[in-house]
Design a protein around this motif. Sequence first.
Motif, PDB file in Angstrom:
ATOM      1  N   GLY A 256      -3.472  -3.943  -1.080  1.00 59.62           N
ATOM      2  CA  GLY A 256      -2.829  -2.921  -0.263  1.00 59.62           C
ATOM      3  C   GLY A 256      -3.599  -1.610  -0.343  1.00 59.62           C
ATOM      4  N   LEU A 257      -3.643  -0.881   0.766  1.00 60.67           N
ATOM      5  CA  LEU A 257      -4.472   0.323   0.871  1.00 60.67           C
ATOM      6  C   LEU A 257      -3.796   1.542   0.248  1.00 60.67           C
ATOM      7  N   TYR A 258      -4.552   2.275  -0.550  1.00 67.70           N
ATOM      8  CA  TYR A 258      -4.133   3.584  -1.056  1.00 67.70           C
ATOM      9  C   TYR A 258      -5.227   4.597  -0.710  1.00 67.70           C
TER      10      TYR A 258
ATOM     11  N   THR B 168      -6.709   8.936  -0.605  1.00 66.86           N
ATOM     12  CA  THR B 168      -6.735  10.224  -1.311  1.00 66.86           C
ATOM     13  C   THR B 168      -6.303  11.371  -0.413  1.00 66.86           C
ATOM     14  N   GLY B 169      -6.024  11.079   0.855  1.00 69.84           N
ATOM     15  CA  GLY B 169      -5.546  12.108   1.768  1.00 69.84           C
ATOM     16  C   GLY B 169      -4.510  11.556   2.713  1.00 69.84           C
ATOM     17  N   ASP B 170      -3.240  11.968   2.558  1.00 66.69           N
ATOM     18  CA  ASP B 170      -2.125  11.476   3.371  1.00 66.69           C
ATOM     19  C   ASP B 170      -1.289  12.662   3.826  1.00 66.69           C
ATOM     20  N   PRO B 171      -1.597  13.241   4.994  1.00 68.22           N
ATOM     21  CA  PRO B 171      -0.875  14.436   5.448  1.00 68.22           C
ATOM     22  C   PRO B 171       0.624  14.223   5.630  1.00 68.22           C
ATOM     23  N   GLY B 172       1.052  12.989   5.865  1.00 74.22           N
ATOM     24  CA  GLY B 172       2.471  12.732   6.107  1.00 74.22           C
ATOM     25  C   GLY B 172       3.241  12.246   4.906  1.00 74.22           C
ATOM     26  N   ALA B 173       2.686  12.380   3.713  1.00 74.07           N
ATOM     27  CA  ALA B 173       3.330  11.861   2.507  1.00 74.07           C
ATOM     28  C   ALA B 173       4.628  12.596   2.200  1.00 74.07           C
ATOM     29  N   VAL B 174       5.458  11.945   1.376  1.00 76.29           N
ATOM     30  CA  VAL B 174       6.789  12.473   1.082  1.00 76.29           C
ATOM     31  C   VAL B 174       6.771  13.638   0.102  1.00 76.29           C
ATOM     32  N   ASP B 175       5.676  13.829  -0.648  1.00 77.62           N
ATOM     33  CA  ASP B 175       5.608  14.962  -1.562  1.00 77.62           C
ATOM     34  C   ASP B 175       4.155  15.402  -1.697  1.00 77.62           C
ATOM     35  N   GLU B 176       3.953  16.554  -2.329  1.00 80.01           N
ATOM     36  CA  GLU B 176       2.619  17.142  -2.418  1.00 80.01           C
ATOM     37  C   GLU B 176       1.660  16.260  -3.228  1.00 80.01           C
TER      38      GLU B 176
ATOM     39  N   GLY C 184       0.793  -1.214   0.000  1.00 79.69           N
ATOM     40  CA  GLY C 184       0.000   0.000   0.000  1.00 79.69           C
ATOM     41  C   GLY C 184       0.827   1.266   0.000  1.00 79.69           C
ATOM     42  N   PHE C 185       0.216   2.360   0.442  1.00 80.35           N
ATOM     43  CA  PHE C 185       0.769   3.688   0.164  1.00 80.35           C
ATOM     44  C   PHE C 185       1.973   4.081   1.013  1.00 80.35           C
ATOM     45  N   GLU C 186       2.288   3.330   2.056  1.00 84.72           N
ATOM     46  CA  GLU C 186       3.480   3.642   2.842  1.00 84.72           C
ATOM     47  C   GLU C 186       4.665   2.766   2.428  1.00 84.72           C
ATOM     48  N   ALA C 187       4.738   2.426   1.159  1.00 84.75           N
ATOM     49  CA  ALA C 187       5.808   1.561   0.661  1.00 84.75           C
ATOM     50  C   ALA C 187       7.171   2.240   0.768  1.00 84.75           C
ATOM     51  N   HIS C 188       8.209   1.413   0.917  1.00 85.48           N
ATOM     52  CA  HIS C 188       9.589   1.887   0.929  1.00 85.48           C
ATOM     53  C   HIS C 188      10.322   1.381  -0.309  1.00 85.48           C
ATOM     54  N   GLY C 189      11.429   2.035  -0.598  1.00 86.94           N
ATOM     55  CA  GLY C 189      12.218   1.668  -1.758  1.00 86.94           C
ATOM     56  C   GLY C 189      12.888   0.311  -1.604  1.00 86.94           C
ATOM     57  N   HIS C 190      13.453  -0.152  -2.711  1.00 90.15           N
ATOM     58  CA  HIS C 190      14.162  -1.425  -2.745  1.00 90.15           C
ATOM     59  C   HIS C 190      15.659  -1.172  -2.880  1.00 90.15           C
ATOM     60  N   GLY C 191      16.457  -2.213  -2.625  1.00 83.46           N
ATOM     61  CA  GLY C 191      17.902  -2.096  -2.787  1.00 83.46           C
ATOM     62  C   GLY C 191      18.490  -1.005  -1.910  1.00 83.46           C
ATOM     63  N   GLY C 192      19.278  -0.131  -2.512  1.00 86.06           N
ATOM     64  CA  GLY C 192      19.932   0.940  -1.767  1.00 86.06           C
ATOM     65  C   GLY C 192      18.983   1.983  -1.229  1.00 86.06           C
ATOM     66  N   ASP C 193      17.739   2.017  -1.727  1.00 87.31           N
ATOM     67  CA  ASP C 193      16.733   2.973  -1.254  1.00 87.31           C
ATOM     68  C   ASP C 193      15.780   2.354  -0.239  1.00 87.31           C
ATOM     69  N   ALA C 194      16.175   1.213   0.346  1.00 90.75           N
ATOM     70  CA  ALA C 194      15.257   0.448   1.183  1.00 90.75           C
ATOM     71  C   ALA C 194      14.802   1.204   2.425  1.00 90.75           C
ATOM     72  N   GLY C 195      15.567   2.141   2.908  1.00 90.37           N
ATOM     73  CA  GLY C 195      15.179   2.858   4.111  1.00 90.37           C
ATOM     74  C   GLY C 195      14.317   4.069   3.855  1.00 90.37           C
ATOM     75  N   LYS C 196      14.057   4.378   2.588  1.00 86.22           N
ATOM     76  CA  LYS C 196      13.328   5.603   2.247  1.00 86.22           C
ATOM     77  C   LYS C 196      11.918   5.287   1.768  1.00 86.22           C
ATOM     78  N   GLU C 197      10.959   6.118   2.191  1.00 81.93           N
ATOM     79  CA  GLU C 197       9.600   5.933   1.714  1.00 81.93           C
ATOM     80  C   GLU C 197       9.514   6.348   0.252  1.00 81.93           C
ATOM     81  N   ALA C 198       8.915   5.473  -0.540  1.00 84.39           N
ATOM     82  CA  ALA C 198       8.764   5.709  -1.989  1.00 84.39           C
ATOM     83  C   ALA C 198       7.468   5.044  -2.418  1.00 84.39           C
ATOM     84  N   PRO C 199       6.349   5.763  -2.333  1.00 87.60           N
ATOM     85  CA  PRO C 199       5.034   5.118  -2.404  1.00 87.60           C
ATOM     86  C   PRO C 199       4.709   4.369  -3.679  1.00 87.60           C
ATOM     87  N   ALA C 200       5.342   4.697  -4.792  1.00 82.42           N
ATOM     88  CA  ALA C 200       5.026   3.992  -6.042  1.00 82.42           C
ATOM     89  C   ALA C 200       5.934   2.796  -6.300  1.00 82.42           C
ATOM     90  N   THR C 201       6.895   2.552  -5.409  1.00 83.42           N
ATOM     91  CA  THR C 201       7.902   1.519  -5.666  1.00 83.42           C
ATOM     92  C   THR C 201       7.297   0.149  -5.917  1.00 83.42           C
TER      93      THR C 201
END
Length: 405
Positions: A307-309, A311-319, A271-288
């Motif tokens: 997985g849940l997605y 339309t309103g996520d105040p804590g998201a990584v970008d606008e 779902g929408f709080e996904a993290h990156g893979h490989g070297g970006d594994a510690g970073k949130e990257a919702p489309a990964t």
Amino acid sequence: MSNKAVSYAGPGKVEVIDTPYPEFELKDGPGVNPANVGRKVHHGVILRTIATNICGSDQHMVRGRTTAPEGLVLGHEITGEVVEVGRDVEFIKVGDIVSVPFNIACGRCRNCKEGQTGICLNVNPDRPGSAYGYVDMGGWVGGQAEYVLVPYADWNLLKFPDRDQAMEKIMDLTMLSDIFPTGFHGAVTSGVTVGSTVYVAGAGPVGLAAAMGAQLLGAAVVIVGDLNEDRLAQARSFGCETINVAHGSVEDQLEQILGVPEVDCGIDAVGFEAHGHGGDAGKEAPATVLNSLMDITRAGGAVGIPGLYVTGDPGAVDEAAKKGALSLSFGTGWAKSLSFATGQCPVMKYHRQLMMAILNDKAPIAKAVNAGAISLDEAPRGYAEFDAGAAKKFVLDPHGLISRN
């Protein structure tokens, strides 16, 4: 009569509160749509809650990642005993032990009549679809409580055929309200059949349920990917292959297992709080996860997205992500003729057949998700441990009815 419940108390906090005993009317309160206030529920029942589970979807709210109001009573995974029936209830009786689908459905609208109970048109003035104790879902009070009101009872409830058998298998049966049908729905909509190779992104309870669902449907190989080694070990405990997505590309690790870098069926249980893979594994990257699934699912295949997605996520990584807009490589999906299935699982489509699998010892889902019962008062601890990555499904036992053996 008294009633205690678990409520959202602000980002990172839940608390056990005293709350009104249910009535056959929807009252005003945190998260209740004004258009639903005063709604009569003569078609409902009041349950004494036997088991009510902490869900990853609840965690999104508790982390402050939705617009949920403080004071919202949580909980949409509910199993209970009927203690009162409304005036218009015909078939459900006091004393019945029942599973409650997390999606509330009227049974009367076009979508319900077509089996699309996850998008009922009559229970939520904001949008199609509703659920107990959840943000923007109409304000139906949550079930992490001693007692809860369930509307449209004759339509919604799944009655267990034998009381003693139900209590004996209650830790498995409590998964019928959400995660087992939701995971199974992910497997069905991804096209799993006999001999399929399947990749499940996410080894939380829904991902593990999806993996077991794929096994029930006849998959040849089920591979589960995650960052959490304890959760991956849980997937291996019932015959899944696993990959740690922090250790390199998903394609390369799939090829090591299958001989090819692709699978027939892909399932997003993150779902929408996904993290990156490989070297970006510690970073949130919702489309990964979604982009990865498009890369690894064979041309002409399908991706199931339980997985849940939002339309309103105040804590998201970008606008863009704050509004549910993700940077998807949709061209990849189009070029590969992939099919996608999203949205709430229509629980009633699956819960009876999965109940029969449980009652006949074909689906030990509680063991697969490492379910454990705790008291209602222990809910804050359960939320904290689950949020920290515990490889466990926390089942709340408000009345001490579940054996701790």
